[in-house]
Design an enzyme around this catalytic site. Structure first.
Site, PDB file in Angstrom:
ATOM      1  CB  CYS A  42      39.676  -5.649 -22.800  1.00 26.68           C
ATOM      2  SG  CYS A  42      41.089  -6.423 -23.039  1.00 26.68           S
ATOM      3  CB  CYS A  91      39.349  -8.484 -20.698  1.00 25.88           C
ATOM      4  SG  CYS A  91      40.522  -7.202 -20.504  1.00 25.88           S
TER       5      CYS A  91
END
Length: 134
Positions: free
Chosen positions: A58, A61
């Site tokens: 991600c 993230c």
């Protein structure tokens, strides 16, 4: 104020500073790795916790990760941050209805009190966390 009163006030202030310093040392200064197995213990171990639900693949993230590291250090003694990899620990994410990452969930005394989705900048995260910081 007499010299004795001044000395007593200084002593009390210094004692309070030492107490806060000692309490802060008992809190981690970096995010704690949280798993499905350790999740319940982690959120109940400290009065205020923030769990970062993330995954290796991600991009947002990965953008949020250094911010979480900074906040863990800067807010040591007030908030303990945890990181839970949703790919390796799907049960907790599923039980909390995490459908997108990154998601930060704030727990006070083990109870969910706020949910923050997306990679917010540091100043906005601090703004969201400020009401929970005593």
């Amino acid at each position: 104020m007499s010299k004795m009163d001044e000395l007593e006030a200084i002593r009390k202030k210094r004692l309070q500073e030492l107490q806060r310093s000692l309490e802060a040392r008992q809190y981690p200064a970096e995010p704690v790795i949280v798993t499905d197995i350790s999740f319940d213990r982690f959120i109940s171990q400290y009065p205020l916790t923030v769990v970062d639900f993330w995954a290796q693949w991600c991009g947002p993230c990965r953008m949020l990760s250094p911010i979480i590291d900074q906040l863990a250090s800067e807010l040591q003694g007030r908030i303990v941050f945890g990181k839970l990899d949703t790919d390796q620990n799907p049960m907790t994410a599923q039980s909390l209805g995490i459908s997108s990452i990154p998601t930060l969930i704030v727990f006070r005394q083990g109870n969910l009190v706020d949910r923050i989705s997306g990679a917010l900048p540091k100043h906005l995260l601090l703004q969201r966390l400020k009401p929970f910081i005593s």
